[in-house]
Motif scaffolding. Sequence first.
Motif, PDB file in Angstrom:
ATOM      1  N   ASN A  66       2.056  -2.428   6.478  1.00 37.38           N
ATOM      2  CA  ASN A  66       1.158  -3.424   5.902  1.00 37.38           C
ATOM      3  C   ASN A  66       0.612  -4.364   6.978  1.00 37.38           C
ATOM      4  N   CYS A  67       1.464  -4.707   7.950  1.00 38.03           N
ATOM      5  CA  CYS A  67       1.044  -5.603   9.035  1.00 38.03           C
ATOM      6  C   CYS A  67      -0.038  -4.972   9.910  1.00 38.03           C
ATOM      7  N   ILE A  68      -0.001  -3.639  10.067  1.00 37.49           N
ATOM      8  CA  ILE A  68      -1.042  -2.960  10.840  1.00 37.49           C
ATOM      9  C   ILE A  68      -2.375  -3.039  10.100  1.00 37.49           C
ATOM     10  N   ALA A  74       2.223   0.525   0.673  1.00 40.36           N
ATOM     11  CA  ALA A  74       1.570   0.557   1.981  1.00 40.36           C
ATOM     12  C   ALA A  74       0.170   1.159   1.939  1.00 40.36           C
ATOM     13  N   VAL A  75      -0.055   2.116   1.046  1.00 39.86           N
ATOM     14  CA  VAL A  75      -1.348   2.807   1.015  1.00 39.86           C
ATOM     15  C   VAL A  75      -2.178   2.414  -0.207  1.00 39.86           C
ATOM     16  N   ILE A  76      -1.644   2.685  -1.404  1.00 40.81           N
ATOM     17  CA  ILE A  76      -2.437   2.459  -2.621  1.00 40.81           C
ATOM     18  C   ILE A  76      -2.757   0.976  -2.814  1.00 40.81           C
ATOM     19  N   TYR A  77      -1.741   0.097  -2.642  1.00 38.42           N
ATOM     20  CA  TYR A  77      -1.978  -1.333  -2.819  1.00 38.42           C
ATOM     21  C   TYR A  77      -2.700  -1.943  -1.621  1.00 38.42           C
ATOM     22  N   VAL A  94      -4.189  -0.613   1.222  1.00 36.29           N
ATOM     23  CA  VAL A  94      -5.424  -0.028   1.747  1.00 36.29           C
ATOM     24  C   VAL A  94      -6.521   0.033   0.684  1.00 36.29           C
ATOM     25  N   ILE A  95      -6.145   0.381  -0.560  1.00 38.13           N
ATOM     26  CA  ILE A  95      -7.162   0.640  -1.582  1.00 38.13           C
ATOM     27  C   ILE A  95      -7.375  -0.551  -2.527  1.00 38.13           C
ATOM     28  N   LEU A  96      -6.301  -0.972  -3.213  1.00 38.91           N
ATOM     29  CA  LEU A  96      -6.459  -1.954  -4.283  1.00 38.91           C
ATOM     30  C   LEU A  96      -6.732  -3.372  -3.797  1.00 38.91           C
ATOM     31  N   LYS A  97      -6.015  -3.806  -2.776  1.00 36.40           N
ATOM     32  CA  LYS A  97      -6.088  -5.211  -2.362  1.00 36.40           C
ATOM     33  C   LYS A  97      -7.502  -5.640  -1.975  1.00 36.40           C
ATOM     34  N   PRO A  98      -8.243  -4.852  -1.209  1.00 33.28           N
ATOM     35  CA  PRO A  98      -9.614  -5.265  -0.875  1.00 33.28           C
ATOM     36  C   PRO A  98     -10.651  -4.899  -1.934  1.00 33.28           C
ATOM     37  N   LEU A  99     -10.228  -4.202  -3.014  1.00 35.72           N
ATOM     38  CA  LEU A  99     -11.192  -3.653  -3.968  1.00 35.72           C
ATOM     39  C   LEU A  99     -11.321  -4.466  -5.246  1.00 35.72           C
ATOM     40  N   THR A 100     -10.209  -4.986  -5.786  1.00 36.55           N
ATOM     41  CA  THR A 100     -10.238  -5.594  -7.112  1.00 36.55           C
ATOM     42  C   THR A 100      -9.364  -6.839  -7.179  1.00 36.55           C
ATOM     43  N   PRO A 101      -9.758  -7.857  -7.956  1.00 37.74           N
ATOM     44  CA  PRO A 101      -8.914  -9.038  -8.149  1.00 37.74           C
ATOM     45  C   PRO A 101      -7.671  -8.741  -8.970  1.00 37.74           C
ATOM     46  N   GLN A 102      -7.625  -7.562  -9.581  1.00 35.32           N
ATOM     47  CA  GLN A 102      -6.427  -7.140 -10.316  1.00 35.32           C
ATOM     48  C   GLN A 102      -5.461  -6.386  -9.400  1.00 35.32           C
ATOM     49  N   ASN A 103      -5.666  -6.515  -8.097  1.00 38.36           N
ATOM     50  CA  ASN A 103      -4.833  -5.786  -7.128  1.00 38.36           C
ATOM     51  C   ASN A 103      -3.345  -6.050  -7.333  1.00 38.36           C
ATOM     52  N   ILE A 104      -2.983  -7.301  -7.535  1.00 37.65           N
ATOM     53  CA  ILE A 104      -1.568  -7.648  -7.627  1.00 37.65           C
ATOM     54  C   ILE A 104      -0.964  -7.178  -8.943  1.00 37.65           C
TER      55      ILE A 104
END
Length: 296
Positions: free
Chosen positions: A68-70, A132-135, A137-147
């Motif tokens: 995640n840090c990378i 590490a990948v789905i949250y 790389v994909i979800l966190k920058p894509l949607t406010p429902q990421n968390i």
Amino acid sequence: MSAIAPTTSVFSQFYALTKPRVVQLIVFCALIGMVLAVPGLPRWSELRLMLIACLGIWLVAGAAAAFNCIVEKGIDAKMKRTAWRPTAKGELSDVQTLLFSAVLCAAGSGLLYVWINPLTMWLTFATFVGYAVIYTVILKPLTPQNIVIGGASGAMPPVLGWAAMTNHVGPEALILFLIIFLWTPPHFWALALYRVEDYRKSGLPMLPVTHGNAFTRLQILLYTLVLFAACLMPFVYGMSSWIYLAAAVLLNAGFFLYALQLWRHYSDELARRTFRFSLIHLSALFAALLLDHYLL
């Protein structure tokens, strides 16, 4: 002395990549799942399994944190809360961090596969991929429902613990999963409220940035109500007795009151206190489950 200092510094940098406080909570929740899966006091063989499982889960969780840090080093550098991380400061390269993450993940997965069971290893590895990948790389920058969606990975530790001791996933483990899954959004959104400018600068679509302060406060309040109901399920299902029930009612009433105050009269300081109480809430709730398990 000068020869020792750099080694200690590098060790500290790699250790920081594992996000120790977060991983400690993960391992604690996994341990609760292990303990609740074993009727009565555990035998020495079961204690040994718990110790190995905790180590394996800690290694894989640390690997996910390092990865995640990378991915987020650019974002981390823009935020006061995370600008100190070695990757954000450029103290550790991507190659060093990726290698460190891979070694931890391989060691933890091997430990779980050989000494625990394949189910636990695959569930733990799936949690690594989910976070590490789905949250990240994909979800966190894509949607406010990421968390909300990504919270499924963070809710897995009790399931991993239960699987480690029983080699299956029972309904009790899924109840514990549900509690953490519903706890995650109000916990994290309270942090996002008083760190909103950091998230705005980072470009991440966190809920306070995309939908505003008032909407986020309402969501926190509503989630604490649903969480309250979920936290009663261990008692309703027969996993626990009145000791846990009393603790669950008090802790969830406290969380709801914090959310209610936050909704009615917002301040950054109150958001900080709500965030801190959420950590106490989850830790004390699971500690009450543990106490109830052994006393009654």
